[in-house]
Design an enzyme around this catalytic site. Structure first.
Site, mmCIF file in Angstrom:
data_model
loop_
_atom_site.group_PDB
_atom_site.id
_atom_site.type_symbol
_atom_site.label_atom_id
_atom_site.label_comp_id
_atom_site.label_asym_id
_atom_site.label_seq_id
_atom_site.Cartn_x
_atom_site.Cartn_y
_atom_site.Cartn_z
ATOM 1 N N TRP A 1 0.854 -0.990 -0.048
ATOM 2 C CA TRP A 1 -0.164 -0.012 -0.008
ATOM 3 C C TRP A 1 0.941 1.295 -0.057
ATOM 4 O O TRP A 1 0.484 2.269 -0.552
ATOM 5 C CB TRP A 1 -0.955 -0.170 1.099
ATOM 6 C CG TRP A 1 -1.741 1.215 1.294
ATOM 7 C CD1 TRP A 1 -2.872 1.409 1.002
ATOM 8 C CD2 TRP A 1 -1.138 2.643 2.071
ATOM 9 N NE1 TRP A 1 -3.460 2.768 1.213
ATOM 10 C CE2 TRP A 1 -2.532 3.426 2.036
ATOM 11 C CE3 TRP A 1 -0.222 2.954 2.716
ATOM 12 C CZ2 TRP A 1 -2.565 4.512 2.503
ATOM 13 C CZ3 TRP A 1 -0.358 4.195 3.179
ATOM 14 C CH2 TRP A 1 -1.377 5.121 3.164
ATOM 15 N N HIS A 2 2.125 1.205 0.672
ATOM 16 C CA HIS A 2 3.086 2.353 0.801
ATOM 17 C C HIS A 2 3.561 2.731 -0.539
ATOM 18 O O HIS A 2 3.939 3.979 -0.735
ATOM 19 C CB HIS A 2 3.985 2.075 1.827
ATOM 20 C CG HIS A 2 3.432 2.302 3.436
ATOM 21 N ND1 HIS A 2 3.049 1.254 4.032
ATOM 22 C CD2 HIS A 2 3.416 3.284 4.013
ATOM 23 C CE1 HIS A 2 2.400 1.695 5.024
ATOM 24 N NE2 HIS A 2 2.725 2.926 5.332
ATOM 25 N N GLY A 3 3.718 1.872 -1.215
ATOM 26 C CA GLY A 3 4.424 2.230 -2.413
ATOM 27 C C GLY A 3 4.848 0.996 -3.572
ATOM 28 O O GLY A 3 4.666 -0.156 -2.887
ATOM 29 N N PHE B 1 2.383 8.353 -1.235
ATOM 30 C CA PHE B 1 1.443 7.162 -1.032
ATOM 31 C C PHE B 1 0.348 7.163 -1.316
ATOM 32 O O PHE B 1 -0.669 6.481 -1.371
ATOM 33 C CB PHE B 1 1.801 6.356 0.480
ATOM 34 C CG PHE B 1 3.075 6.364 0.807
ATOM 35 C CD1 PHE B 1 4.133 5.871 -0.143
ATOM 36 C CD2 PHE B 1 3.607 6.701 2.051
ATOM 37 C CE1 PHE B 1 5.435 5.725 0.203
ATOM 38 C CE2 PHE B 1 5.018 6.675 2.570
ATOM 39 C CZ PHE B 1 5.870 6.127 1.429
#
Lengths: 477, 297
Positions: A325-327, A477
């Site tokens: 999800w962060h990247g 993000f």
């Protein structure tokens, strides 16, 4: 528009005055003002992606009503499925398209099949991960019949695009935020003052702590091959504070701004570096995301029910998805994987709900055991942060290896605004501020309140970084 | 609402009063504290006497070996050239030296593409910030659009926090001497090469700082000499710019004198130590032969 910009300094008071003095007698107008202001706020960064937010809003608004109207279970499921597909497709295309293409090509090439890379030049819309998860929570909750669907498009659109938390959270649940748009707002002085305090504290976290750490972190990570152990350790520690100051700072400003408009957003950080184990860390770090994953992924997967193997599988899934999800990079996935590894022993020993209270509650100092536990947890978090910050996994391993092999404990000179000793002193003051107020949401309370506010203002003016403007990390993000 | 506005008013009062006080404290310590770099040295140098002041960019700082020039000519010189310095920086230096009661007989100005730059360099501007109580320096910065006539106190210190932020302020307060030897005015460049870092503009544009330097020089009876500094032959637009200069100035041209001695170059726009020695010698000997051009624009 950035929270720490002159534009926002003009934008917020203007919104506040219009909201409480011009349209204050009409709830519909107040919500419409929030919607216009939110689109203006987002459009200031890039107006081209406003269509994307509007599209996502209309789709989920319509699907919410349709799910609610439908009386057949399978139809409801289909409608929810459409919502999931549309939202996740948008997220997938804008955020992960190139990542998956590159990863497929790398995988095939490693198997000996020659493949040519052909990726698209896709710009990542700011905050897409945040508002996508927010709209997803809405349709899922409507499907689960936890929430009545919104019948007012303006209210729903204002909920999706609510400017204080649009681009970097906290990721608000529809069940908490959406009903607030339907209630008449009465100005609450205490709420507004706590909002001002949170904004001030958030600015301090961002401009003094995060932005002071940033040049050191960049310099050390960019030239980690020539750095000695001490510098590499400091690099990881500085990054831990940079990302914390950056993200917690943004969240506090967001919550404070929302309070000025009469809204209550959920708390996103609760002094995570005073955690005694990784389970506690995740109850205190990016709370809105971890509880989102808990409610919409972990529990539906079975959560802590079922066999130990199922529990382990669920833990790995939730942490690795959280990483992704962060990247769109394997470093984030590995970061999630590491956190899962750190979490497993606690889970296996059934100690994941051991530390539910605040550390050293009611005491000035922690016990030796608590201090040791906090230090270990912080060190584990720092190890994981190295993977989060590095360009690739190999670089992160090399960074950690160099800490052990390039033993040197002489402070290396870097041409940066601050000396290491100065930086460490600032961090020490910050930690003390947080430690002595860990049972409150910000330090500006008690008899010495104005002294603390005055000190923070002085530090903001003299130690804030204003020349080398750093974007909020979580925007990406 | 009243309580909130009172609360905000207290915070704003704290912020604004802190900014006023900090602005005064910082300005005072930068104007009166220990000198920690060459720019500060030039802005604060007092009651001295020089025969020749060299003004210019890195092509002065690293091309004119002041000690060699002094030995040949028996004159006392000051090399005020600075890396990335613009004519506006030179004006600030020239003005400050005169204001601080320094006596100058001649001023040698090296002409190059910085003639077309319309502002102070970032580094020099930061050093000027504490001196903005001086009407001349302030009005010049306003005139060239580097600052606004309406300013919030202390914001310029905040925006320039690397050169004049808390670290530098603190070091000034505790009288910490700089580790750099900025008293050595000539800064040699070591190595050999002719790498290009950009190209020259095709023509020269007028510069208000130059007009002000010439006006000041006239006022104080200081003779002004212009010269160009050697560049390697592959410097793009070098000759065009030189031609454009000739239409506006009488100057001693040196930009092509080392076209056959590429080992004198550090990169295409700068001489190395060896080149600087040769160039300074030539400059001094030409001076003694009275070959330099005394000129006004």
């Amino acid at each position: 528009m950035l929270f720490n910009s002159i534009e926002f300094l003009i934008f917020l008071p203007l919104c506040f005055i219009l909201y409480w003095f011009v349209v204050n007698r009409n709830l519909k107008l107040q919500n419409a003002l929030i919607l216009v202001a939110s689109y203006f706020f987002y459009g200031w960064w890039d107006y081209r992606f406003l269509g994307l937010i509007a599209f996502s809003t209309i789709i989920d608004y319509s699907l919410g009503i349709a799910i609610n109207k439908s009386e057949i279970k399978s139809s409801k499921k289909w409608l929810l499925f459409i919502s999931l597909v549309v939202n996740l497709s948008l997220l997938g295309f804008f955020k992960y398209f190139n990542f998956f293409i590159d990863s497929w090509i790398d995988a095939f090439n490693s198997l000996g099949y020659e493949m040519q890379a052909s990726t698209l030049n896709i710009i990542l819309p700011v905050g897409i991960s945040f508002y996508t998860f927010q709209t997803l929570s809405y349709t899922i909750d409507v499907y689960r019949e936890k929430l009545e669907p919104s019948k007012n498009l303006i209210n729903f659109a204002a909920y999706v695009a609510f400017f204080p938390q649009l681009v970097a959270g906290p990721i608000e649940r529809a069940t908490n935020l959406l009903p607030q748009f339907s209630k008449k707002r009465i100005f609450n002085e205490e709420q507004a003052i706590s909002g001002i305090n949170l904004i001030l504290w958030g600015l301090f976290q961002k401009v003094v702590i995060a932005d002071s750490c940033a040049p050191y972190v960049n310099s050390i990570f960019d030239t980690y091959e020539s750095m000695n152990s001490l510098s590499l350790i400091l690099g990881a520690v500085y990054f831990a504070f940079q990302i914390y100051g950056d993200f917690a700072g943004y969240s506090n400003i967001a919550i404070g701004t929302a309070r000025l408009l009469g809204f209550d957003l959920m708390r996103n950080f609760n002094y995570p570096y005073f955690s005694r184990d990784m389970a506690e860390f995740w109850r205190r770090w990016h709370i809105s995301l971890s509880t989102w994953f808990r409610d919409y992924l972990y529990i539906p997967l079975g959560g802590s029910r079922g066999s130990k193997w199922m529990q382990l599988r669920n833990v790995f899934i939730i942490f690795m998805v959280s990483g992704l999800w962060h990247g769109a990079n394997w470093t984030f996935v590995f970061w999630g994987f590491l956190h899962a590894l750190f979490f497993i022993p606690i889970l296996l020993l059934d100690k994941n709900r051991n530390n539910l209270d605040q550390v050293a509650q009611g005491k000035i100092l922690p016990s030796l055991k608590e201090f040791f536990q906090m230090t270990v947890t912080f060190l584990l978090a720092c190890i994981a942060w190295v993977f989060f910050r590095a360009s690739n996994i190999a670089e992160a391993f090399q960074y950690l290896k160099n800490i052990i092999t390039d033993t040197g404990f002489k402070i290396q000179y870097l041409n940066i605004e601050r000396y290491n000793i100065e930086m460490l002193l600032i961090l020490f003051i910050f930690i003390m501020y947080e430690w002595f107020h860990r049972e409150e949401e910000h330090p500006f309370n008690g008899r010495l309140k104005w002294l603390k506010i005055g000190t923070v203002i002085l530090m903001l003016l003299t130690l804030g970084v204003y020349s080398n403007h750093q974007d909020f990390i979580y925007f990406q993000f | 609402m009243k309580k909130v506005f009172s609360y905000l008013a207290i915070i704003l009062t704290l912020v604004i009063s802190s900014m006023f006080i900090l602005n005064e404290i910082y300005s005072y310590s930068f104007r009166n504290g220990i000198v920690r770099n060459k720019r500060q040295e030039l802005l604060l140098h007092k009651n001295d006497k020089f025969d020749i002041l060299f003004l210019g960019s890195s092509r002065t700082e690293s091309h004119v070996v002041d000690s060699v020039f002094e030995n040949i000519t028996n004159l006392k010189v000051i090399n005020a050239g600075m890396e990335r310095s613009t004519l506006h920086d030179s004006y600030a230096v020239f003005y400050s030296l005169l204001k601080n009661n320094n006596k100058l007989s001649e001023c040698w100005i090296q002409l190059d593409y910085t003639h077309n730059i319309t502002k102070h360099s970032a580094n020099m501007f930061a050093e000027i910030v504490p001196f903005l109580n001086d009407e001349t320096l302030e009005s010049h910065a306003i005139e060239i659009g580097q600052i606004s006539s309406v300013r919030v106190p202390f914001t310029l210190f905040m925006k320039n926090d690397k050169p004049i932020g808390f670290r530098e302020f603190f070091l000034k307060v505790i009288n910490k001497k700089s580790e750099q030897d900025f008293s050595l005015q000539f800064k040699p460049l070591l190595g050999c090469g002719t790498g290009l870092k950009g190209k020259w503009p095709k023509s020269m544009e007028s510069n208000i700082a130059m007009n002000k330097i010439l006006k000041l020089a006239k006022e104080y009876g200081i003779r002004v000499h212009f010269y160009t500094s050697p560049n390697c032959p592959k410097a793009e637009n070098r000759d065009d710019f030189g031609f454009s200069l000739k239409e506006n100035y009488r100057f001693k041209n040196y930009y092509d004198i080392f076209d056959d001695s590429l080992d004198y170059f550090y990169d295409c726009g700068h001489l190395n130590n060896k080149g600087a020695l040769a160039f300074t010698k030539l400059l001094a000997e030409d001076f003694l032969r009275n070959k330099t051009c005394f000129s006004t624009q």
